[in-house]
Scaffold this motif. Sequence first.
Motif, mmCIF file in Angstrom:
data_model
loop_
_atom_site.group_PDB
_atom_site.id
_atom_site.type_symbol
_atom_site.label_atom_id
_atom_site.label_comp_id
_atom_site.label_asym_id
_atom_site.label_seq_id
_atom_site.Cartn_x
_atom_site.Cartn_y
_atom_site.Cartn_z
ATOM 1 N N GLU A 198 0.826 -1.210 0.000
ATOM 2 C CA GLU A 198 0.000 0.000 0.000
ATOM 3 C C GLU A 198 0.861 1.261 0.000
ATOM 4 O OE1 GLU A 198 -3.912 1.704 2.293
ATOM 5 O OE2 GLU A 198 -2.347 0.779 3.515
ATOM 6 N N ILE A 241 -0.853 -6.835 1.563
ATOM 7 C CA ILE A 241 -2.108 -6.269 1.049
ATOM 8 C C ILE A 241 -3.207 -6.346 2.103
ATOM 9 C CG2 ILE A 241 -3.935 -6.605 -0.668
ATOM 10 C CD1 ILE A 241 -1.729 -7.491 -2.628
ATOM 11 N N ALA A 244 -3.552 -3.425 4.429
ATOM 12 C CA ALA A 244 -3.908 -2.116 3.880
ATOM 13 C C ALA A 244 -5.113 -1.528 4.604
ATOM 14 C CB ALA A 244 -4.208 -2.252 2.381
ATOM 15 N N CYS A 247 -8.342 -2.905 2.145
ATOM 16 C CA CYS A 247 -7.770 -4.037 1.406
ATOM 17 C C CYS A 247 -8.445 -4.245 0.060
ATOM 18 C CB CYS A 247 -7.871 -5.295 2.268
ATOM 19 S SG CYS A 247 -7.329 -6.805 1.436
ATOM 20 N N LEU A 250 -7.628 -1.564 -2.536
ATOM 21 C CA LEU A 250 -6.264 -1.706 -3.044
ATOM 22 C C LEU A 250 -6.181 -2.859 -4.027
ATOM 23 C CD1 LEU A 250 -3.283 -0.891 -2.999
ATOM 24 C CD2 LEU A 250 -2.969 -2.411 -1.034
#
Length: 417
Positions: A198, A241, A244, A247, A250
Amino acid sequence: MDKFRRISLMDIEYNLMNLNQLIFEVTDACNLRCKYCGYADLYEGYDQRENLKFPFHKAKLIIDYLYEYWKKQYCADVNKPISIGFYGGEPLLNVPFIQQVIDYLESLNPIGKKFHYNMTTNAMLLDKYMDFLVEKEFRLLISLDGDEKGQSYRIDAKGQNSFNKVFTNIQLLRSKYPAYFDHLVMFNSVLHNRNGVESAYRFIKDEFGKEPAISPLNNSGIRKDKVKEFYQTYQNMSESIKKATNCEALKKELFIKEPETSALLNYIHYMTGNVFDNCNDLILGRTGIPNPPSGTCPPFSKKMFITVKGRILQCEKINHEFALGQITDKKVELDLEQAAQQHNEYIFQYINQCKTCGVKQMCMQCVYQIDDIHDKTSKCNSYCSTKQHEKHKEYCLDYLDKHPELYNKILKNVVVR
């Protein structure tokens, strides 16, 4: 056994005639001391770094050697693109060599090849050489691990973070040559324990409007005494990930850079029966011409890599001990029959595993990335039983069921190979 075939001298000759990429290790010197560099203390399997520069006369020898093959494929009014890559070390430490190679290539009589140039750079010398790179329309891959903290493993010889210098140079390039920057500049971020997917993605996307490639640390060729240090530095992409702030958002932005979507793409490519690698597969079917076992690229089917010491390799990502030939001061020494035999010996030692592997149709394992390849009883890292493959199939279909929009997006937006 009859479902797989051995490659031959003729296969390699065909690959040389149709070579897609020729890469020179311009120098083994570098102006940075990145902790996780593939040529640094964490790894083994490469030639000792001696601050060497590639001599032009050896580059001329390999170009002349390949030119004879390229002439055999010459077809009037056809200009097939071929990428000439410059790699390091830091390639901008040996720009005179790069200029000589380009001048020589452009002096050759036309043979139906259109040369394009690319380079991977740490951007420390970008301010000095950007005019030349723009003039020759280099496809430029800049190594940047995100913000100042993310870049903190990329230090100079004095131990100073390279971030400020690199960031300033990139800004200068964008302001001076905006059209070039928009069309021909890309970024790669190495994932480690001081950044995250991220943070690296957001920084480069917000600052430069670019979507970087995210590369986890290479887990092949780690020195035995550095394994603990490696895993202290390593960060898994999927786990990163998940950390993040949003998530799912992203993952949607990353698209096929995201591991689950990438796995789905691979599954669709190999298992639907509607996607083909080439015209032969389309006309004859995938079973028309048996393939070699494993996902290991046949020599020069994708690229040729020449080390600064003149070793001829299939790829820059494998150990130098697997060289298929060399360039001496006087000639190119490349025995194609022996190269085919050497390659077959390595990949066929896993044939019994390949025959029973549940994912043999979609294998992506390079045998040269198996650390104990010299042990005849070694196991393939990617071996998958039929039962495991069924679970993988269920997982992919379940993921597609949860994200049905991905199917159309993949078919419409993705060009594979």
